[in-house]
Design an enzyme around this catalytic site. Structure first.
Site, PDB file in Angstrom:
ATOM      1  N   HIS A  16     -10.700 -11.716  -6.690  1.00  0.00           N
ATOM      2  CA  HIS A  16     -11.031 -10.441  -6.066  1.00  0.00           C
ATOM      3  C   HIS A  16     -12.409 -10.046  -6.577  1.00  0.00           C
ATOM      4  CE1 HIS A  16     -10.935  -6.338  -4.666  1.00  0.00           C
ATOM      5  NE2 HIS A  16      -9.817  -6.590  -4.014  1.00  0.00           N
TER       6      HIS A  16
ATOM      7  N   LYS B   5     -13.565  -2.449   7.228  1.00  0.00           N
ATOM      8  CA  LYS B   5     -14.018  -1.165   6.679  1.00  0.00           C
ATOM      9  C   LYS B   5     -15.136  -1.289   5.646  1.00  0.00           C
ATOM     10  CE  LYS B   5     -10.630  -1.022   2.913  1.00  0.00           C
ATOM     11  NZ  LYS B   5      -9.440  -0.431   2.331  1.00  0.00           N
TER      12      LYS B   5
ATOM     13  N   LYS C 201       0.033  -9.895  -2.288  1.00  0.00           N
ATOM     14  CA  LYS C 201      -1.054  -9.766  -3.259  1.00  0.00           C
ATOM     15  C   LYS C 201      -0.982  -8.439  -4.006  1.00  0.00           C
ATOM     16  CE  LYS C 201      -5.990  -9.091  -2.847  1.00  0.00           C
ATOM     17  NZ  LYS C 201      -5.844  -7.908  -3.636  1.00  0.00           N
TER      18      LYS C 201
ATOM     19  N   ASP D  53      -2.944  -5.328  -5.823  1.00  0.00           N
ATOM     20  CA  ASP D  53      -4.241  -4.711  -5.573  1.00  0.00           C
ATOM     21  C   ASP D  53      -5.129  -4.858  -6.806  1.00  0.00           C
ATOM     22  OD1 ASP D  53      -6.083  -3.492  -3.866  1.00  0.00           O
ATOM     23  OD2 ASP D  53      -4.470  -2.316  -2.969  1.00  0.00           O
ATOM     24  N   GLU D  54      -6.422  -4.656  -6.623  1.00  0.00           N
ATOM     25  CA  GLU D  54      -7.361  -4.940  -7.717  1.00  0.00           C
ATOM     26  C   GLU D  54      -7.165  -4.037  -8.922  1.00  0.00           C
ATOM     27  OE1 GLU D  54      -8.239  -3.939  -4.688  1.00  0.00           O
ATOM     28  OE2 GLU D  54      -8.996  -1.904  -5.011  1.00  0.00           O
TER      29      GLU D  54
ATOM     30  N   LYS E 164       0.857  -1.202   0.000  1.00  0.00           N
ATOM     31  CA  LYS E 164       0.000   0.000   0.000  1.00  0.00           C
ATOM     32  C   LYS E 164       0.872   1.223   0.000  1.00  0.00           C
ATOM     33  CE  LYS E 164      -4.073  -2.050   0.402  1.00  0.00           C
ATOM     34  NZ  LYS E 164      -5.271  -1.879  -0.397  1.00  0.00           N
TER      35      LYS E 164
HETATM   36  C1  CAP Z   1      -7.806  -4.199   1.376  1.00  0.00           C
HETATM   37  C2  CAP Z   1      -7.991  -4.092  -0.101  1.00  0.00           C
HETATM   38  C3  CAP Z   1      -9.010  -5.057  -0.686  1.00  0.00           C
HETATM   39  C4  CAP Z   1     -10.392  -4.968  -0.077  1.00  0.00           C
HETATM   40  C5  CAP Z   1     -11.436  -5.610  -0.954  1.00  0.00           C
HETATM   41  C6  CAP Z   1      -8.382  -2.699  -0.522  1.00  0.00           C
HETATM   42  O1  CAP Z   1      -6.788  -3.355   1.867  1.00  0.00           O
HETATM   43  O2  CAP Z   1      -6.767  -4.393  -0.740  1.00  0.00           O
HETATM   44  O3  CAP Z   1      -9.078  -4.796  -2.050  1.00  0.00           O
HETATM   45  O4  CAP Z   1     -10.365  -5.631   1.121  1.00  0.00           O
HETATM   46  O5  CAP Z   1     -12.620  -5.713  -0.282  1.00  0.00           O
HETATM   47  O6  CAP Z   1      -7.936  -2.306  -1.599  1.00  0.00           O
HETATM   48  O7  CAP Z   1      -9.160  -2.074   0.164  1.00  0.00           O
HETATM   49  P1  CAP Z   1      -6.615  -3.035   3.445  1.00  0.00           P
HETATM   50  P2  CAP Z   1     -13.326  -7.112  -0.012  1.00  0.00           P
HETATM   51  O8  CAP Z   1      -6.235  -4.321   4.132  1.00  0.00           O
HETATM   52  O9  CAP Z   1      -5.476  -2.042   3.506  1.00  0.00           O
HETATM   53  O10 CAP Z   1      -7.902  -2.464   3.922  1.00  0.00           O
HETATM   54  O11 CAP Z   1     -12.301  -8.036   0.545  1.00  0.00           O
HETATM   55  O12 CAP Z   1     -14.417  -6.794   0.938  1.00  0.00           O
HETATM   56  O13 CAP Z   1     -13.793  -7.562  -1.333  1.00  0.00           O
HETATM   57 MG    MG Z   2      -7.480  -3.973  -2.722  1.00  0.00          MG
END
Ligand code: CAP
Ligand code: MG
Length: 432
Positions: free
Chosen positions: A272, A312, A180, A182-183, A154
């Protein structure tokens, strides 16, 4: 001749007993003004199977056997049974075009939500399901008695491939199994996919050597389908067991294709779910996360994001437990208005993934909700540790040990400084 709406009533039969081979769907519905419940559910069954909006001059008798039947109405909930012949073998897009297609836009309904579908054995058996599943992945990592752990560097995007790999290394060295993407990180100018894979492979080898543990990554191959196949092969050639796909934005057809390709390489798919909340967040309309996760398991993902319950992002504990059971059990029973029964036949159990706003202080909540068969992704919650990424990952691993040994985090923190430092920063904070 006036308007003939009795046609819709041909699709309603409250004394119908679904056949063993019927595909059964549970919907929540709200009729529009001046539409009776019977008309509304008739329209749902009609439009999602063989019907149209009016009576027709020609209707061969044999077509009767392809009509769906709304057979149980319970308040605003309706159960619809579909004959198996309506559905093409091994085609998720085709099923969605029917049971999750035009019906969402009908003026006769104010709201419609697809809650779940109970898929008959004959339908399930045509699909592949996860290639490795929970047991295959546990065997690969030789990790049996705790959740698998992972983190995303991050901020989400912006790091170069080199910086990304270095953060990955720190994450692995802190005890995590997975790093991982990120998306929304795929292959941008500042972080080319192919370069990232090469550098990550180097760092992974180093981390494996230094720790004696199996380390892997969830590299995001999301792209146009042919390019995804190319990326999957590249990831495989660099010794990774996994690849990640943004399964909603890519669509079920491409996930099915990638399941074929990656199955040949004996690779797992990390799903994801970015964009899911566009259709599952509004409680009266769209479709549930439960159904989305079910079809993704069926077409072959090994793990899929399911929420944290306390982090969150949206999702209640009850929904998450139902989801996790559906993904992990060989068969599940009906849970009133929440889910339908499902027998998975040959389909392997898949991992739920808990992610979004987690940090060490929330680990006991996640174990309480999920137990140990879960992938825990803690990103901001490790990189934000006062001593940095490696200490952050160590703090999460310590929180897992403490929870397993039924010791409070605060107590364990007295002898484990990384955990203590994390607790000093975040405590048991539930972020929004
Ligand atoms: C989490 C995360 C994930 C979300 C996706 C983000 O980061 O990488 O993509 O959790 O949501 O980009 O927010 P943090 P979900 O650990 O820093 O919050 O798993 O609900 O689909
Ligand atoms: Mg993410």
């Amino acid at each position: 001749m006036g308007e003939k709406i009795e046609w819709y009533h041909d699709f309603v039969n409250k004394s119908y007993k679904p056949k063993r081979t019927d595909l059964k769907v549970l919907y929540y519905f709200e009729p529009a003004r001046k539409t009776s419940k019977e008309d509304a559910v008739g329209r749902i069954a009609s439009e999602s199977s063989t019907g149209t909006w009016t009576t027709l001059h020609t209707m061969p008798k044999r077509m009767k056997s392809l009509m769906a039947t709304a057979y149980k109405i319970n308040g605003n909930y309706v159960h619809v049974a579909y004959p198996l012949e309506l559905w093409e073998k091994e085609s998720m897009p085709q099923l969605l075009s029917g049971i999750a297609g035009n019906i969402f836009g009908m003026k006769a309904l104010n709201n419609l939500r697809l809650i779940d579908a109970s898929l008959p054995k004959e339908y399930v058996k045509e699909f592949k399901g996860p290639s490795l599943g929970i047991s295959g992945l546990r065997k690969y990592f030789k990790v049996y008695e705790r959740p698998l752990t992972g983190a995303v560097p991050k901020p989400k995007v912006g790091f170069s491939s080199d910086e990304h790999a270095k953060i990955g290394f720190e994450t692995w060295m802190g005890g995590f199994d997975l790093v991982k993407d990120d998306e929304n990180l795929t292959s941008q100018k500042f972080n080319n996919f192919y370069k990232r894979v090469k550098l990550m492979a180097k760092m992974r080898d180093k981390a494996e050597k230094m720790t004696g543990e199996v380390k892997d990554a969830l590299l995001n191959i999301t792209s146009e389908t042919k390019e995804m196949e190319k990326r999957a092969k590249f990831v495989h050639n660099h010794g990774f067991k996994y690849a990640m796909i943004d399964v909603v934005t890519c669509g079920t057809a491409s996930v099915q294709t990638l399941r074929e390709t990656m199955g040949d390489y004996k690779m797992a798919i990390h799903a994801h779910r970015a964009m899911h909340a566009a259709f599952d967040r509004e409680p009266k309309h769209g479709m549930t996360m439960h159904f989305l996760a079910k079809i993704m398991k069926l077409i072959g993902v090994d793990e899929i994001h399911t929420g944290t319950g306390v982090g969150k992002l949206v999702g209640t504990r009850e929904e998450i437990k139902a989801l996790a059971d559906m993904l992990r059990e060989k068969s599940v029973k009906d849970r009133k208005e929440l889910m339908l029964e499902q027998d998975w036949g040959h389909i392997k159990p898949a991992f739920p993934v808990s992610s979004g706003g987690l940090h060490p202080g929330l680990v006991p909540d996640e174990i309480d909700i999920y137990g140990e068969d879960v992938v825990l992704l803690v990103s901001g919650g490790i990189h934000g540790h006062p001593k940095g990424t490696r200490a952050g990952a160590q703090a999460v691993m310590q929180a897992l040990e403490a929870t397993k040994r039924k010791i409070t985090l605060e107590e364990y923190g007295k002898t484990h400084k990384e955990l203590r430092e994390a607790l000093e920063k975040w405590g048991r904070l539930k972020p929004r």
